[in-house]
Design a protein around this motif. Structure first.
Motif, PDB file in Angstrom:
ATOM      1  N   ARG A   9       0.881  -1.078   0.039  1.00  0.00           N
ATOM      2  CA  ARG A   9      -0.104  -0.009  -0.091  1.00  0.00           C
ATOM      3  C   ARG A   9       0.810   1.178   0.105  1.00  0.00           C
ATOM      4  NH1 ARG A   9      -4.973   2.534   1.998  1.00  0.00           N
ATOM      5  NH2 ARG A   9      -4.248   4.591   2.910  1.00  0.00           N
ATOM      6  N   GLU A  10       2.021   1.273   0.675  1.00  0.00           N
ATOM      7  CA  GLU A  10       2.643   2.347   0.917  1.00  0.00           C
ATOM      8  C   GLU A  10       3.601   2.460  -0.273  1.00  0.00           C
ATOM      9  OE1 GLU A  10       3.524   3.492   4.955  1.00  0.00           O
ATOM     10  OE2 GLU A  10       5.385   4.424   4.338  1.00  0.00           O
ATOM     11  N   ALA A  43      -2.304  -6.836  -5.648  1.00  0.00           N
ATOM     12  CA  ALA A  43      -1.998  -6.484  -4.433  1.00  0.00           C
ATOM     13  C   ALA A  43      -2.550  -4.718  -4.686  1.00  0.00           C
ATOM     14  CB  ALA A  43      -0.587  -6.128  -4.282  1.00  0.00           C
ATOM     15  N   PHE A  44      -2.547  -4.353  -5.908  1.00  0.00           N
ATOM     16  CA  PHE A  44      -3.151  -3.179  -6.002  1.00  0.00           C
ATOM     17  C   PHE A  44      -4.548  -3.025  -5.763  1.00  0.00           C
ATOM     18  CE2 PHE A  44      -5.503   0.356  -8.165  1.00  0.00           C
ATOM     19  CZ  PHE A  44      -4.278   1.270  -8.192  1.00  0.00           C
ATOM     20  N   PHE A  45      -5.320  -4.046  -6.392  1.00  0.00           N
ATOM     21  CA  PHE A  45      -6.674  -4.055  -5.996  1.00  0.00           C
ATOM     22  C   PHE A  45      -7.026  -4.611  -4.997  1.00  0.00           C
ATOM     23  CE2 PHE A  45      -6.649  -3.049 -10.607  1.00  0.00           C
ATOM     24  CZ  PHE A  45      -7.637  -2.193 -10.784  1.00  0.00           C
ATOM     25  N   HIS A  46      -6.214  -4.997  -4.052  1.00  0.00           N
ATOM     26  CA  HIS A  46      -6.482  -5.629  -2.863  1.00  0.00           C
ATOM     27  C   HIS A  46      -6.668  -4.283  -1.801  1.00  0.00           C
ATOM     28  CE1 HIS A  46      -6.466  -7.704   0.930  1.00  0.00           C
ATOM     29  NE2 HIS A  46      -5.581  -7.037   1.475  1.00  0.00           N
ATOM     30  N   HIS A  47      -5.820  -3.246  -2.062  1.00  0.00           N
ATOM     31  CA  HIS A  47      -5.705  -2.229  -1.171  1.00  0.00           C
ATOM     32  C   HIS A  47      -6.458  -1.157  -1.832  1.00  0.00           C
ATOM     33  CE1 HIS A  47      -2.514  -3.509   1.529  1.00  0.00           C
ATOM     34  NE2 HIS A  47      -1.700  -3.947   0.310  1.00  0.00           N
ATOM     35  N   PHE A  48      -6.859  -0.960  -2.925  1.00  0.00           N
ATOM     36  CA  PHE A  48      -7.549   0.140  -3.506  1.00  0.00           C
ATOM     37  C   PHE A  48      -8.747  -0.470  -4.408  1.00  0.00           C
ATOM     38  CE2 PHE A  48      -3.005   1.454  -3.242  1.00  0.00           C
ATOM     39  CZ  PHE A  48      -3.246   2.533  -2.108  1.00  0.00           C
ATOM     40  N   SER A  50     -10.471   1.118  -6.658  1.00  0.00           N
ATOM     41  CA  SER A  50     -10.155   1.365  -7.974  1.00  0.00           C
ATOM     42  C   SER A  50      -9.368   2.341  -8.213  1.00  0.00           C
ATOM     43  CB  SER A  50     -11.706   2.134  -8.433  1.00  0.00           C
ATOM     44  OG  SER A  50     -11.645   3.159  -7.899  1.00  0.00           O
ATOM     45  N   LYS A  51      -8.975   2.659  -9.357  1.00  0.00           N
ATOM     46  CA  LYS A  51      -7.847   3.805  -9.653  1.00  0.00           C
ATOM     47  C   LYS A  51      -8.184   5.337  -9.062  1.00  0.00           C
ATOM     48  CE  LYS A  51      -5.275   6.169 -13.311  1.00  0.00           C
ATOM     49  NZ  LYS A  51      -5.410   6.562 -14.729  1.00  0.00           N
ATOM     50  N   GLU A  52      -9.630   5.421  -9.159  1.00  0.00           N
ATOM     51  CA  GLU A  52      -9.956   6.596  -8.386  1.00  0.00           C
ATOM     52  C   GLU A  52      -9.745   6.622  -6.912  1.00  0.00           C
ATOM     53  OE1 GLU A  52     -13.791   7.704  -9.844  1.00  0.00           O
ATOM     54  OE2 GLU A  52     -14.136   9.289  -7.953  1.00  0.00           O
ATOM     55  N   ASP A  53     -10.122   5.485  -6.483  1.00  0.00           N
ATOM     56  CA  ASP A  53      -9.775   5.165  -4.915  1.00  0.00           C
ATOM     57  C   ASP A  53      -8.286   5.496  -4.747  1.00  0.00           C
ATOM     58  OD1 ASP A  53     -10.510   4.814  -2.341  1.00  0.00           O
ATOM     59  OD2 ASP A  53      -9.778   2.798  -2.474  1.00  0.00           O
ATOM     60  N   LEU A  54      -7.550   5.132  -5.635  1.00  0.00           N
ATOM     61  CA  LEU A  54      -6.176   5.364  -5.329  1.00  0.00           C
ATOM     62  C   LEU A  54      -5.720   6.848  -5.299  1.00  0.00           C
ATOM     63  CD1 LEU A  54      -2.737   4.021  -5.885  1.00  0.00           C
ATOM     64  CD2 LEU A  54      -3.365   5.619  -7.626  1.00  0.00           C
ATOM     65  N   GLY A  55      -6.453   7.550  -6.218  1.00  0.00           N
ATOM     66  CA  GLY A  55      -6.223   8.763  -6.283  1.00  0.00           C
ATOM     67  C   GLY A  55      -6.555   9.727  -5.289  1.00  0.00           C
TER      68      GLY A  55
END
Lengths: 206, 206
Positions: A9-10, A43-48, A50-55
């Motif tokens: 995540r970090e 891993a990406f979609f485990h923590h976020f 969507s891409k928008e959520d990551l933003g």
DNA sequence: CCAAACATACCAACTAGTCGGTATATTTCC
DNA sequence: GGAAATATACCGACTAGTTGGTATGTTTGG
């Protein structure tokens, strides 16, 4: 040792901070971020979600890390609130080091692309900018009262400093150099000195 | 009647101007532009070698159309160069009408996303901003000489006005309102009045 | 043992760009 | 003048690769 479960995540948030500042939000793909962070898509979609959520989370992460940076910065030392305000702006000039993507603002970059299409990101960016501006309000208000400045408010002036900084970054991107950014911060400092009737020793250009 | 062979190109440039200001350059697809302009993909790639080429031409188109707008604007009327400078900034406030994508700057938006990945677009955006800034230099220089302003240059101050405007647009995007932009232009006007030692009648806020 | 933290394989939609072809002017040459 | 040659403007199906996102594993730490 750092707990493993924070790593992905970090690292993704740090990758987002670096890659998005260079390429923008839309041009940054999820694969880009995974590659840069050294993690997989799972891993990406485990923590976020969507891409928008990551933003959104990247804007919050930016808010947290910059808050810490500014809280520990030396510009709080002067006893006088006006001097602290000037010291803050001088500190912003000191931060103009390295390449353009290194000193520009993540949320300013992101909000340009997302303000109309991703309200959640826009709100997170706006909150980041506003909350940083608000850290200046107490000193500005105290200095305004001490100097008898009228005609505007501490909040308005604090937001203006952030507008000028954001504009300075755009100009630096257009010109490919930090010089113009430092120059425009100098104009802001000159404005504030004039407004508070505290001009620098000499008004001669360097 | 208008020659048929200009239609597709100009309609695409107008579509680019409108769509890119709302969504950004990367998020705007070629299909988006074709749909908005009402032309086909064949027409797009007949007139532009690539999407990047379209970006460059859109910046030039923006430069042309805004040049015309500002050249015909009423702010040139005052006899005194300082008054013309203030009138220019007041005119910029008048332009803050409609929705955010309607009054923000195409090249400021584009350069944020492309400065690192598409040097041709960055250069075109930089040329647009710089050439507009330079239209202010003569008046600023004359006013500086008339008022004995030292400590900066006309070019530097002209670029600063553009930096502030770009920053004002970012803040407007973040807040979803033109109000903050007008507010920050007011600070710029106050700065210039103080710098030229020509304060407004009253320094009381509205 | 079990849930959180990953990894791998995959998908449907979309991406910029291509390509063969057409319709209509404009120019050339006699 | 008029036919032939050429240039311009445009069309829309196609492609190779990328996109964000998912489904289904496997690993790991407590």
């Amino acid at each position: 040792m750092a707990p493993r479960h924070i790593h992905a995540r970090e690292r993704l948030l740090e990758a987002a901070r670096d890659v998005i500042r260079a390429k923008g939000f839309s041009a940054t793909s999820v694969d880009d971020l995974c590659r840069t962070a050294g993690v997989t898509k799972g891993a990406f979609f485990h923590h976020f979600r969507s891409k928008e959520d990551l933003g959104v989370e990247a804007a919050r992460f930016w808010s947290e890390t910059t808050s810490e940076l500014f809280a520990n910065a030396p510009y709080h030392q002067p006893a006088d609130p006006f001097d602290r305000l000037i010291a803050y702006l001088e500190f912003r000039k000191v931060l103009l080091a390295g390449d353009v993507p290194d000193f520009t603002c993540l949320v300013g970059t992101m909000v340009q692309e997302t303000y109309d299409s991703a309200p959640a990101i826009r709100d997170a960016c706006n909150a980041t900018i506003t909350s940083h501006a608000m850290t200046l309000v107490a000193d500005i208000r105290a200095a305004m009262e001490a100097c008898g400045v009228t005609g505007t408010t501490a909040e308005s002036l604090a937001l203006h400093t952030q507008a000028v900084l954001q504009g300075a970054f755009i100009m630096a991107k257009a010109r490919g150099s930090a010089e113009i950014a430092a120059d425009t911060i100098d104009h802001l400092i000159r404005y504030i000195r004039l407004l508070f009737n505290k001009p620098a020793r000499e008004e001669i250009p360097q």
